[in-house]
Motif scaffolding. Structure first.
Motif, short mmCIF file in Angstrom:
data_model
loop_
_atom_site.label_atom_id
_atom_site.label_comp_id
_atom_site.label_asym_id
_atom_site.label_seq_id
_atom_site.Cartn_x
_atom_site.Cartn_y
_atom_site.Cartn_z
N ASN A 214 0.84 -1.20 -0.12
CA ASN A 214 -0.06 -0.10 0.07
C ASN A 214 0.87 1.18 0.03
O ASN A 214 1.81 1.25 0.64
CB ASN A 214 -0.88 0.00 1.32
CG ASN A 214 -2.11 -1.01 1.38
OD1 ASN A 214 -2.77 -1.32 0.47
ND2 ASN A 214 -1.76 -2.09 2.30
N GLU A 395 7.13 -1.00 -12.15
CA GLU A 395 6.02 0.08 -12.26
C GLU A 395 6.85 1.25 -11.75
O GLU A 395 6.33 2.26 -11.80
CB GLU A 395 5.07 -0.56 -11.35
CG GLU A 395 4.16 -1.34 -12.13
CD GLU A 395 4.81 -2.85 -11.95
OE1 GLU A 395 4.37 -3.61 -12.47
OE2 GLU A 395 5.56 -2.92 -10.97
N SER A 423 -2.37 13.82 -4.28
CA SER A 423 -2.52 13.61 -5.89
C SER A 423 -1.54 12.35 -6.05
O SER A 423 -1.80 11.41 -6.89
CB SER A 423 -1.99 14.62 -6.64
OG SER A 423 -2.02 14.18 -7.89
N ARG A 426 -2.91 8.96 -4.59
CA ARG A 426 -4.23 8.34 -5.62
C ARG A 426 -3.36 7.85 -6.85
O ARG A 426 -3.98 6.41 -7.33
CB ARG A 426 -5.14 9.28 -5.91
CG ARG A 426 -5.92 10.13 -4.74
CD ARG A 426 -7.15 10.87 -5.28
NE ARG A 426 -6.77 11.89 -6.08
CZ ARG A 426 -6.52 13.17 -5.31
NH1 ARG A 426 -6.49 13.10 -3.97
NH2 ARG A 426 -6.32 14.08 -6.07
N ALA A 427 -2.56 8.39 -7.47
CA ALA A 427 -2.34 7.95 -8.64
C ALA A 427 -1.48 6.64 -8.59
O ALA A 427 -1.44 5.61 -9.37
CB ALA A 427 -1.34 9.09 -9.48
N THR A 428 -0.73 6.57 -7.44
CA THR A 428 0.28 5.31 -7.36
C THR A 428 -0.72 4.29 -7.01
O THR A 428 -0.44 3.11 -7.14
CB THR A 428 1.18 5.82 -6.16
OG1 THR A 428 1.96 6.95 -6.69
CG2 THR A 428 2.25 4.47 -5.86
N GLU A 429 -1.84 4.54 -6.05
CA GLU A 429 -2.63 3.41 -5.70
C GLU A 429 -3.20 2.97 -7.00
O GLU A 429 -3.45 1.35 -7.03
CB GLU A 429 -3.64 3.88 -4.57
CG GLU A 429 -3.56 4.13 -3.39
CD GLU A 429 -4.57 4.74 -2.39
OE1 GLU A 429 -5.54 5.27 -3.07
OE2 GLU A 429 -4.28 4.59 -1.20
N ARG A 430 -3.79 3.73 -7.96
CA ARG A 430 -4.30 3.15 -9.15
C ARG A 430 -3.23 2.31 -9.93
O ARG A 430 -3.74 1.17 -10.35
CB ARG A 430 -4.83 4.40 -10.06
CG ARG A 430 -5.98 5.05 -9.72
CD ARG A 430 -6.41 5.97 -10.56
NE ARG A 430 -5.67 6.71 -11.10
CZ ARG A 430 -5.79 8.35 -10.53
NH1 ARG A 430 -6.35 8.61 -9.40
NH2 ARG A 430 -4.83 9.06 -11.19
N THR A 431 -2.09 2.86 -9.82
CA THR A 431 -0.99 1.95 -10.75
C THR A 431 -0.83 0.52 -9.99
O THR A 431 -0.67 -0.49 -10.82
CB THR A 431 0.29 2.59 -10.73
OG1 THR A 431 -0.06 3.91 -11.39
CG2 THR A 431 1.53 1.94 -11.35
N GLN A 433 -3.00 -0.99 -8.23
CA GLN A 433 -3.98 -1.79 -8.26
C GLN A 433 -4.09 -2.47 -9.68
O GLN A 433 -4.33 -3.56 -9.97
CB GLN A 433 -5.33 -1.17 -8.02
CG GLN A 433 -5.54 -0.57 -6.68
CD GLN A 433 -6.71 0.38 -6.50
OE1 GLN A 433 -7.05 0.96 -7.54
NE2 GLN A 433 -7.08 0.59 -5.06
N ARG A 434 -3.85 -1.92 -10.71
CA ARG A 434 -3.73 -2.24 -12.14
C ARG A 434 -2.57 -3.42 -12.15
O ARG A 434 -3.03 -4.39 -12.92
CB ARG A 434 -3.58 -1.13 -13.11
CG ARG A 434 -4.68 -0.34 -13.32
CD ARG A 434 -4.59 0.60 -14.62
NE ARG A 434 -3.46 1.54 -14.69
CZ ARG A 434 -3.37 2.65 -14.26
NH1 ARG A 434 -4.66 3.14 -13.70
NH2 ARG A 434 -2.33 3.49 -14.21
N ARG A 440 -8.53 -3.82 -5.70
CA ARG A 440 -9.08 -2.70 -6.08
C ARG A 440 -10.04 -2.34 -4.67
O ARG A 440 -10.72 -3.12 -4.17
CB ARG A 440 -9.88 -2.46 -7.34
CG ARG A 440 -9.04 -2.70 -8.46
CD ARG A 440 -9.71 -3.00 -9.87
NE ARG A 440 -8.66 -3.21 -10.83
CZ ARG A 440 -8.29 -1.94 -11.53
NH1 ARG A 440 -8.70 -0.85 -11.26
NH2 ARG A 440 -7.65 -2.21 -12.56
#
Length: 440
Positions: A214, A395, A423, A426-431, A433-434, A440
């Motif tokens: 996380n 990543e 910001s 949030r961007a790192t969380e999305r990366t 998760q993907r 997610r």
């Protein structure tokens, strides 16, 4: 009247041999960064080509962020534009695992691979096999102008803290025309501003990810570190600090425009060279400053030469990279450019060389910094990743670049530190998760 000309057989054989040799020449394309040590390497092209008349070198020399982008695109697509790539401790194991790099298993005996520093060699290996040869290696440390410190009555302790650095920057800023209290990297990029910022976050007690992957980019430790960084550079840094990377700050410090600079140990040779530096006579150095913990306060990196699997000239490429990272090359640079200019941090023999040690008073200091940096234990809290100033996952290149841009935006005042870190989180969380690291 036609006159027949008769050439001696030996002359004819020699002419044919020369023509055949010219025909058999292999041109290899070397991609490298525009750092001082690599500029010296390029300047010694003639020395290599004279020793290897069947190989010619074509150079592509680029600014760090551009170089990384070009090489990553080329190697991921198997483009084959380059025969030699200058990459680092971050890329080597990741690219090797993907089969993008040529393993270096049959190095000649006279290369003396056992002479390479263990921590550097290990960082360029995967499962015990090397996939790149170290051109130079570095940690980070603090440079300062001893004349300014003496005039202000400041005594440098054995281990400075960031709080002390802030006080000194405030005290010295503007005491000479165009003098900044401190210079630090501000140019966005995972290997530019984030190399420095990551070590700052480490010593403030932060980490990129917890043990479950996380992100922790808006944690208290990150907030404290980035608030400190933005405040320090905004108040006591040079104008346009958000545009300055390693090379820009090197120029500023060498001209006397910075009272202090925390950056790569590899800059020491250039700063101690009187022909290159206005502060050679008044240069002091100290360990990278610490805050809450000494862990991860100074990085470990090597710029290395690797052969992409897509190269059509692997044998010639290996001839070049073994030459450029050899003991003989280091001695060649010492003799032609001066001993403070030799590529540091790669070989034990460099630090046993009396000519180098006599010329470079920083030698032992740099060696200790490199050996003390621990990529497996770089933060106060445990982490799932390896790396001091980077996270050793594929990543991270995109994550670090994106976070670097948000930090730079906070530095220019386009956003607040809290907004920038939210910001980035949030961007790192999305990366993550993907990529399947977290749900997610």
């Amino acid at each position: 009247m036609h006159i027949a000309r008769h050439f001696p057989v030996t002359t004819l054989v020699a002419a044919i041999a020369v023509a055949g040799q010219a025909h058999a020449q292999t041109a290899i394309t070397v991609a490298t960064v525009n750092n001082n040590d690599m500029v010296i390497m390029q300047s010694l092209t003639d020395a290599f080509e004279q020793a290897h008349p069947d190989i010619t070198l074509d150079w592509v020399v680029l600014e760090e962020n551009v170089l990384r982008q070009r090489m990553t695109t080329d190697i991921a697509t198997g483009g084959g534009q380059f025969d030699v790539m200058t990459i680092g401790t971050y890329e080597v194991p990741i690219w090797a695992e993907r089969g993008w790099l040529e393993p270096l298993e049959n190095l000649p005996d006279d290369y003396e691979a056992d002479d390479l520093l263990v921590s550097v060699r290990d960082g360029l290996s995967l499962d015990g096999t090397m996939y790149a040869l170290p051109f130079y290696a570095e940690s980070s440390m603090m440079y300062y102008r001893t004349d300014l410190f003496e005039q202000a009555g400041i005594e440098m302790p054995e281990q400075p803290t960031w709080e002390q650095v802030r006080g000194w920057a405030e005290q010295l800023h503007g005491t000479e025309e165009n003098l900044a209290g401190i210079c630090l990297r501000g140019k966005p990029g995972w290997g530019e501003n984030m190399a420095f910022v990551s070590t700052l976050v480490n010593t403030f007690g932060g980490r990129w990810f917890d043990e479950q992957w996380n992100p922790e980019l808006n944690s208290e430790a990150w907030n404290n570190a980035i608030t400190f960084y933005v405040d320090l550079l905004s108040n006591y840094g040079p104008p346009g600090a958000s545009s300055n990377g390693f090379n820009e700050n090197l120029v500023l410090f060498s001209r006397g425009n910075c009272a202090m600079w925390v950056d790569a140990t590899s800059a020491a040779g250039k700063l101690f060279d009187e022909s290159e530096s206005d502060v050679a006579d008044t240069l002091g150095f100290a360990p990278a400053p610490i805050a809450e913990t000494p862990k991860g306060s100074h990085w470990l990196w090597s710029w290395a030469l690797a052969i992409p699997a897509s190269s059509e000239h692997k044998e010639a490429a290996q001839e070049f990279i073994t030459w450029a990272t050899s003991r003989e090359y280091i001695e060649l640079v010492g003799e032609t450019n001066g001993w403070t200019s030799v590529p540091p941090g790669t070989r034990e023999s460099t630090y046993a060389n009396e000519q180098y040690v006599d010329a470079a008073p920083f030698a032992d200091f740099v060696l200790n910094a490199i050996q003390e940096a621990d990529p497996t234990d770089s933060s106060l809290e445990p982490t799932p990743y390896i790396g001091v100033q980077f996270v050793g996952i594929p990543e991270f290149q995109s994550i670090g670049t994106q976070v670097g841009q948000t930090i730079a935006a906070a530095l220019t005042g386009d956003t607040t530190v809290a907004q920038a870190l939210d910001s980035a989180q949030r961007a790192t969380e999305r990366t993550m998760q993907r990529a399947g690291y977290i749900e997610r």
